[in-house]
Every structure is written in structure tokens, then in C-alpha cells.
Design a protein around this motif. Structure first.
Motif, PDB file in Angstrom:
ATOM      1  N   VAL A   1       0.855  -1.182   0.000  1.00 40.70           N
ATOM      2  CA  VAL A   1       0.000   0.000   0.000  1.00 40.70           C
ATOM      3  C   VAL A   1       0.891   1.231   0.000  1.00 40.70           C
ATOM      4  N   LEU A   2       0.512   2.231  -0.793  1.00 36.34           N
ATOM      5  CA  LEU A   2       1.199   3.510  -0.828  1.00 36.34           C
ATOM      6  C   LEU A   2       0.494   4.497   0.095  1.00 36.34           C
ATOM      7  N   ASP A   3       1.280   5.223   0.871  1.00 36.62           N
ATOM      8  CA  ASP A   3       0.750   6.263   1.741  1.00 36.62           C
ATOM      9  C   ASP A   3       0.706   7.563   0.957  1.00 36.62           C
ATOM     10  N   SER A   4      -0.481   8.129   0.786  1.00 30.94           N
ATOM     11  CA  SER A   4      -0.629   9.340  -0.017  1.00 30.94           C
ATOM     12  C   SER A   4      -0.054  10.563   0.686  1.00 30.94           C
ATOM     13  N   ASN A   5       0.069  10.532   1.999  1.00 34.08           N
ATOM     14  CA  ASN A   5       0.594  11.691   2.728  1.00 34.08           C
ATOM     15  C   ASN A   5       2.114  11.777   2.615  1.00 34.08           C
ATOM     16  N   SER A   6       2.804  10.678   2.891  1.00 33.48           N
ATOM     17  CA  SER A   6       4.268  10.665   2.817  1.00 33.48           C
ATOM     18  C   SER A   6       4.796  10.153   1.485  1.00 33.48           C
ATOM     19  N   ARG A   7       3.935   9.478   0.698  1.00 34.46           N
ATOM     20  CA  ARG A   7       4.285   8.884  -0.602  1.00 34.46           C
ATOM     21  C   ARG A   7       5.357   7.799  -0.470  1.00 34.46           C
ATOM     22  N   TYR A   8       5.346   7.102   0.670  1.00 38.74           N
ATOM     23  CA  TYR A   8       6.189   5.926   0.873  1.00 38.74           C
ATOM     24  C   TYR A   8       5.317   4.676   0.840  1.00 38.74           C
TER      25      TYR A   8
ATOM     26  N   PHE B   1      16.405   3.348  -6.089  1.00 36.91           N
ATOM     27  CA  PHE B   1      15.805   3.937  -4.895  1.00 36.91           C
ATOM     28  C   PHE B   1      14.442   3.283  -4.662  1.00 36.91           C
ATOM     29  N   SER B   2      14.364   2.514  -3.604  1.00 36.21           N
ATOM     30  CA  SER B   2      13.087   1.882  -3.270  1.00 36.21           C
ATOM     31  C   SER B   2      12.152   2.902  -2.633  1.00 36.21           C
ATOM     32  N   THR B   3      10.903   2.563  -2.557  1.00 36.90           N
ATOM     33  CA  THR B   3       9.893   3.470  -2.010  1.00 36.90           C
ATOM     34  C   THR B   3       9.637   3.229  -0.519  1.00 36.90           C
ATOM     35  N   SER B   4      10.554   2.574   0.168  1.00 33.73           N
ATOM     36  CA  SER B   4      10.393   2.363   1.604  1.00 33.73           C
ATOM     37  C   SER B   4      10.720   3.641   2.362  1.00 33.73           C
ATOM     38  N   ALA B   5      10.260   3.734   3.591  1.00 27.42           N
ATOM     39  CA  ALA B   5      10.500   4.922   4.407  1.00 27.42           C
ATOM     40  C   ALA B   5      11.971   5.025   4.765  1.00 27.42           C
ATOM     41  N   PRO B   6      12.509   6.240   4.857  1.00 30.16           N
ATOM     42  CA  PRO B   6      13.935   6.387   5.191  1.00 30.16           C
ATOM     43  C   PRO B   6      14.227   5.867   6.597  1.00 30.16           C
TER      44      PRO B   6
ATOM     45  N   LYS C   1      13.330   8.832  -2.616  1.00 29.33           N
ATOM     46  CA  LYS C   1      12.626   7.582  -2.347  1.00 29.33           C
ATOM     47  C   LYS C   1      11.108   7.733  -2.445  1.00 29.33           C
ATOM     48  N   GLN C   2      10.596   8.944  -2.522  1.00 29.50           N
ATOM     49  CA  GLN C   2       9.149   9.144  -2.599  1.00 29.50           C
ATOM     50  C   GLN C   2       8.603   8.748  -3.962  1.00 29.50           C
ATOM     51  N   ALA C   3       7.371   8.266  -3.950  1.00 27.64           N
ATOM     52  CA  ALA C   3       6.688   7.917  -5.203  1.00 27.64           C
ATOM     53  C   ALA C   3       6.180   9.188  -5.872  1.00 27.64           C
TER      54      ALA C   3
ATOM     55  N   VAL D   1      -0.225   8.114  -6.626  1.00 28.74           N
ATOM     56  CA  VAL D   1      -1.002   8.017  -5.389  1.00 28.74           C
ATOM     57  C   VAL D   1      -2.330   8.755  -5.501  1.00 28.74           C
ATOM     58  N   LYS D   2      -2.812   9.007  -6.713  1.00 26.26           N
ATOM     59  CA  LYS D   2      -4.078   9.733  -6.861  1.00 26.26           C
ATOM     60  C   LYS D   2      -5.243   8.908  -6.337  1.00 26.26           C
ATOM     61  N   VAL D   3      -5.329   7.666  -6.767  1.00 31.99           N
ATOM     62  CA  VAL D   3      -6.436   6.810  -6.320  1.00 31.99           C
ATOM     63  C   VAL D   3      -6.330   6.529  -4.828  1.00 31.99           C
ATOM     64  N   GLU D   4      -5.115   6.269  -4.371  1.00 34.86           N
ATOM     65  CA  GLU D   4      -4.917   6.015  -2.945  1.00 34.86           C
ATOM     66  C   GLU D   4      -5.256   7.243  -2.110  1.00 34.86           C
ATOM     67  N   SER D   5      -5.014   8.424  -2.635  1.00 31.96           N
ATOM     68  CA  SER D   5      -5.309   9.641  -1.896  1.00 31.96           C
ATOM     69  C   SER D   5      -6.807   9.794  -1.654  1.00 31.96           C
TER      70      SER D   5
END
Length: 571
Positions: A228-235, A327-332, A417-419, A424-428
Motif C-alpha cells: 500500500v502507498l501512503d498518499s501523505n508521505s508517498r512511501y 531507490f526503493s519506495t520504503s520509508a527512510p 525515495k518518494q513515489a 497516489v491519486k487513487v490512494e489519496s
């Protein structure tokens, strides 16, 4: 039809000619009754002053009275005391409906109205027949499921339950000191119209481990692992959900290390120390299992055996929806597959997880810190023998390198690392709906708790009133106390009614949000799966039909060749 006709007989003649029982006929009936009363009170002055009614209109008046009686009589049970008394002797709603059907043989309308059900609920509770009241209310709640069915398939005679029916039932149960039943009725407001054994629930909302911890996704009963992508942090985060099959915990003793306290005060160490270490084995619905060794800042146990949990982790190596390599999309600051948060579906508690220390080693400063300090000090001493200014140059260069590394890790690397925002439009949109869902859920929970307190208070006031009546005090002091108790109970009943209406409104909005989220998730996925399947089936059928046609042509050509060969042989 003439409404203001001076001749009452002509008006009756018009009513008989149309043959319709309406409010106009009722108006004529009212004029005729007032005319008759005036004739009895006021002496007749002249024979030509009034026009006597037509005797032939008496049958028409009887028809109008019988047909308009139901227009202003919504409480049919309150007017039929014998039928109401017979229905109060029933123990279930089915028996009450059978008694009502026997009494209404030959009538067209055999179903109950909302007013009839309210009268039946209040009178059954006043008579102490709690089983009948609860059974009738359950049948009314189940009628909501039959509203979408065709009329010939909907055989229920009970109307849909409203807030007034819920209020009448809850208040009546409180007066009978049935607190548990009243609380169960209040808690059932959110599930009205749904089957009692509902196994297809909306799911459990899991929040993001990063601040401000907004809702991340909905975990349903059949789901195990998903990204799942987080629309706030984009991680990106990995959610692993399942049942706890093994659990062991160990508390850690705090050593009170001054170096750790100083490092946390400076900001070098930002993670909280682990107060306990837990080892969990979580089994997903698809049969896969994972072992998690996590630490918590407190000694609280995150889950018990048999409870369903969801562990929010950093994505594993090679697991990302954008399929990035560099660069992966995981949190730093996270490692692959590192557990970050645990959400318990049963208790609703979410715990932030910390890195557990290695077995046999306490959590402290990084192991490389002391050797690096020793090497740095030895290098400075050795370089000082060569050139006194060389240690300062080495220290400055190391500080510059460390500062650039910290700046790149805290500023540049998180952005890389952010998407992208387009991913993240649909996820947002979905997570915004889930945020509103979570807020309404919290308000609904608070209102339900307040309604439960009102129920308990109202039951206590009812018990106090019964104690006063049991003592039999007829003095002015007890009468004043009874009046105070009655006034307090009336105020609590009014407040409880408003809270029940508020709960009904919250439930409607929550159901609307659930519908929007389900339409976005389930319907789109079903269309995405069904259409290619239909296309493949159509292509397979077309190919099969084409092959059959080719076989037919080949068979016909073989038959024609055989006939030609036989003809030439006979010739």
C-alpha cells in the motif's frame, strides 16, 4: 363536487353520484351534523328557511363514515383493545402476526403500520413481555433487507424500524431494569438491515506508522499480504495480516546508561529503548506464515493467541509496486521487511514497534561508535607527530563528510525515495474517505458510550422510583422526591432520544463511506477480472467454432473425393 353548496341534499346527491369517499364527502358530513345540532337548538322560524336532507342519502353517509374512518386512525391497535390484549399474550412476533391475521380475515390490509408497532412495543413492555417486544423489533429491523425484493417475494407484514421504535424499546427496557438488553439494542443500530451472522464485514482500518498516522488501508478477512502507498508521505508499506499462532514475550531491565540518555538528548538516537521483546508467529489466510521479533517501548503484550493482527512493515527486497531498482519506495531509516507497527483487530490497539536487541545483548549505542572513536583518536595522535596542523584538517574533513552525509540522508534521500504524485491519486481519494470514516467512527463510539451511561442512569432512576413506591410513603416529602426523580428521568429520556438520532445519522454516513470504498475496491477489481476472462472465453469459442468449420470442410472434401473415386472405378 360542490363544496360550498347551500343545499345539503344536492351535495349528498353529488356524493352519491360520484360514489367516492373523500374529504369532500367528510366536509358534507360535518356540515350535516352541525346543521342537525342547530336544528335542535334554534327554533324553526319558517318552513322555507331550511331544506330538509334527502332520506335517500343515509346509506351514502354510512359508506363515507366507514371509508374515511381509516384516514384519521393510524393507531388501529389502540382503538381495538381486544385485539391488542390478545397480541400481548403472544411470546414471539410470529404468534402476534398470526393473531392479527385471524382477527383481520376478509380485510385487504393485514400489515402493521409504524404507529401500530410503536403501540405494540410500548404496551408489551408495560405488560412485562420483553420477549415479544424484542422479537417484534428484530422483525422490523430485518424488514430493511426485504425492501429491495419484489413485492410478491416480500412476505413480511412488519414495517421498517425507525428511531422512534428504538427509543420506545430502549426506554421501556430501562424502566424494567433490563440494562444489558437495552445496550445490545443500541449497539445493534449500526447493523440494522444486515443479517445476524454477517461474515462479510467492511474490514479493519490500519493507520500509517508515520506521523500524523492517517488511515492507510482497509484489511479484510480474506487478505494476507499486500503493498500500500501512503498518499501523505508517498512511501510504500507492506501489510501482513493473519492470526497469531505463537506468542512469547520477555521484559528487559533498564540499565540507565548515561551515554544513551545523552545521545537521545542531543538527537543522535531518536528511537525509544525497547522495554520488552516479543516473538510472534502470524499465519495468513492463504496458509503462509511469518515470524516477527519486535520490541515495544512498554511492557504491554501486543496480541494474544488466536487474535487477528496486522503488522505494517517496510517492503522487502524487490517488493515495490513501482519496480524501482536504485531507490526503493520504503520509508527512510528502515530496513527491508522491518516491522514498524502492529494493529490488533480485536482490541483496536495500535503499537509502535522498535528494533529488538540481539539475543544476549542489551540495546545501547551502535557497536561501531567506540572503535571509530579509538581509531580517530589514534590517527590524530599519529598525525600530530608528523604535522601539528594535520589533525585539525582531518577533523574538519571528517566533519564536512559527516555533515554532507547527514544532509543527504535527511533531505535528499527521502525525496528521491518518494513515489511520484501521479501514482497516489487513487490512494489519496480512498485514504481521505477512510480518514472521514475513522473520525465518524470515533464520534460514533463516543456517542454510544454516552448513550450507555444514560441507559444506566435511567435504569438507576427507575430502580429508585420503584423503591420509593415499594416503601409506600404517602407524605409530601416522598411525593416531592418522586416528582424530582420523574423530572430527571424525563430529561434523560429526551437526551437519550437525541443521542439515538445522532447514532442513526452517524450510521448512515458511515455506510455511505463504506459503499464508496467498496465500489472503488471490489467493483473495479471485479470488472478488471471479468472482462479479460470474457474476452478469452469468446476468443476460445471463436477459435473452436472456426476449427469445427474447417473440419467440416475437410470431411466434405474427403467424401467428394471418395465418390469420384468410386464412380471412376465402376466406370
Amino acid at each position: 363536487m360542490q363544496l360550498h353548496c347551500a343545499d345539503t341534499g344536492s351535495c349528498c346527491h353529488n356524493a352519491r353520484r360520484t360514489g367516492q369517499a373523500s374529504y369532500q364527502g367528510l366536509f358534507c358530513l360535518h356540515r350535516w351534523q352541525s346543521f342537525s345540532r342547530n336544528q335542535k337548538r334554534v327554533p324553526r322560524v319558517a318552513a322555507s328557511a331550511t331544506v330538509p336532507p334527502d332520506p335517500a342519502c343515509s346509506e351514502q353517509w354510512d359508506t363515507i363514515r366507514a371509508s374515511t374512518a381509516d384516514l384519521h386512525d393510524d393507531h388501529k391497535l389502540s382503538s381495538n383493545i381486544g385485539l391488542l390484549r390478545s397480541m400481548l399474550n403472544a411470546s414471539t412476533a410470529a404468534e402476534a402476526a398470526d393473531i392479527h391475521a385471524e382477527q383481520c380475515v376478509g380485510q385487504q390490509h393485514r400489515s402493521f403500520t409504524a404507529a401500530d408497532c410503536e403501540v405494540l412495543l410500548r404496551n408489551s413492555l408495560a405488560a412485562g413481555n420483553v420477549e415479544l417486544a424484542i422479537s417484534v423489533y428484530q422483525q422490523m429491523c430485518s424488514t430493511l433487507r426485504a425492501q429491495g425484493e419484489p413485492r410478491e417475494l416480500c412476505c413480511s407484514v412488519w414495517p421498517s424500524a425507525t428511531v422512534q421504535h428504538t427509543q420506545a424499546l430502549v426506554v421501556g427496557l430501562c424502566r424494567l431494569l433490563r440494562v444489558s438488553e437495552a445496550l445490545s439494542v443500541i449497539s445493534s443500530i449500526k447493523s440494522q438491515g444486515l443479517p445476524a451472522t454477517d461474515e462479510v464485514t467492511f474490514g479493519h482500518v490500519v493507520n500509517s506508522p508515520l506521523p500524523p498516522q492517517q488511515p492507510l488501508a482497509v484489511v479484510q478477512a480474506q487478505e494476507g499480504c499486500k503493498l500500500v502507498l501512503d498518499s501523505n508521505s508517498r512511501y510504500e508499506f507492506e501489510l501482513f495480516s493473519g492470526t497469531v499462532t505463537s506468542c512469547s514475550s520477555q521484559a528487559l531491565q533498564s540499565t540507565g546508561n548515561l551515554l544513551q540518555s545523552a545521545a537521545r538528548a542531543i538527537g543522535i538516537l531518536r528511537r525509544q529503548p525497547a522495554a520488552a521483546v516479543h516473538e510472534l508467529v502470524v499465519s495468513a489466510p492463504d496458509g503462509s506464515s511469518r515470524t516477527f521479533r519486535v520490541g515495544t517501548a512498554t511492557a504491554d503484550v501486543p496480541a494474544q493467541l488466536g487474535e487477528r493482527v496486522t503488522v505494517v512493515c517496510a517492503p522487502g527486497k524487490g517488493k515495490n509496486r513501482l519496480r524501482r531498482i536504485l531507490f526503493s519506495t520504503s520509508a527512510p531509516g528502515t530496513q527491508p521487511s522491518e516491522p514498524l507497527m502492529l494493529s490488533n483487530h480485536k482490541t483496536g490497539v495500535e503499537l509502535q514497534l522498535v528494533r529488538a536487541p540481539l539475543p544476549g545483548r542489551e540495546a545501547g549505542l551502535p557497536s561501531w561508535l567506540l572503535p571509530a572513536a579509538v581509531v580517530l583518536a589514534g590517527g590524530d595522535a599519529a598525525s600530530g607527530l608528523i604535522n601539528p596542523s594535520l589533525p585539525l584538517l582531518i577533523l574538519g574533513s571528517l566533519a564536512a563528510i559527516g555533515g554532507s552525509a547527514v544532509a543527504s540522508n535527511t533531505l535528499l534521500l527521502p525525496q528521491l525515495k518518494q513515489a511520484p504524485p501521479s501514482a497516489v491519486k487513487v490512494e489519496s481519494i480512498r485514504q481521505q474517505l477512510l480518514a472521514q470514516y475513522a473520525k465518524l467512527g470515533d464520534k460514533n463510539k463516543e456517542t454510544m458510550q454516552a448513550a450507555g451511561e444514560d441507559v444506566r442512569t435511567l435504569a438507576r432512576l427507575s430502580a429508585l422510583r420503584l423503591k420509593m413506591q415499594t416503601i409506600g410513603g404517602s407524605g409530601a416529602g416522598y411525593q416531592a422526591r418522586l416528582d424530582r426523580v420523574a423530572a430527571a428521568a424525563a430529561g434523560i429520556e429526551e437526551r437519550l432520544s437525541k443521542r439515538l438520532k445522532l447514532l442513526d445519522g452517524y450510521t448512515r454516513v458511515i455506510n455511505m463511506i463504506e459503499i464508496e470504498v467498496e465500489m472503488n475496491l471490489q467493483v473495479r477489481s471485479a470488472l478488471h477480472i471479468t472482462m479479460p476472462g470474457c474476452k478469452e472465453t469468446w476468443l476460445w469459442g471463436f477459435t473452436g467454432c472456426k476449427g469445427i468449420v474447417l473440419l467440416q470442410h475437410a470431411w466434405r472434401s474427403i467424401q467428394s473425393n471418395c465418390r469420384q473415386g468410386m464412380t471412376s472405378w465402376y466406370a
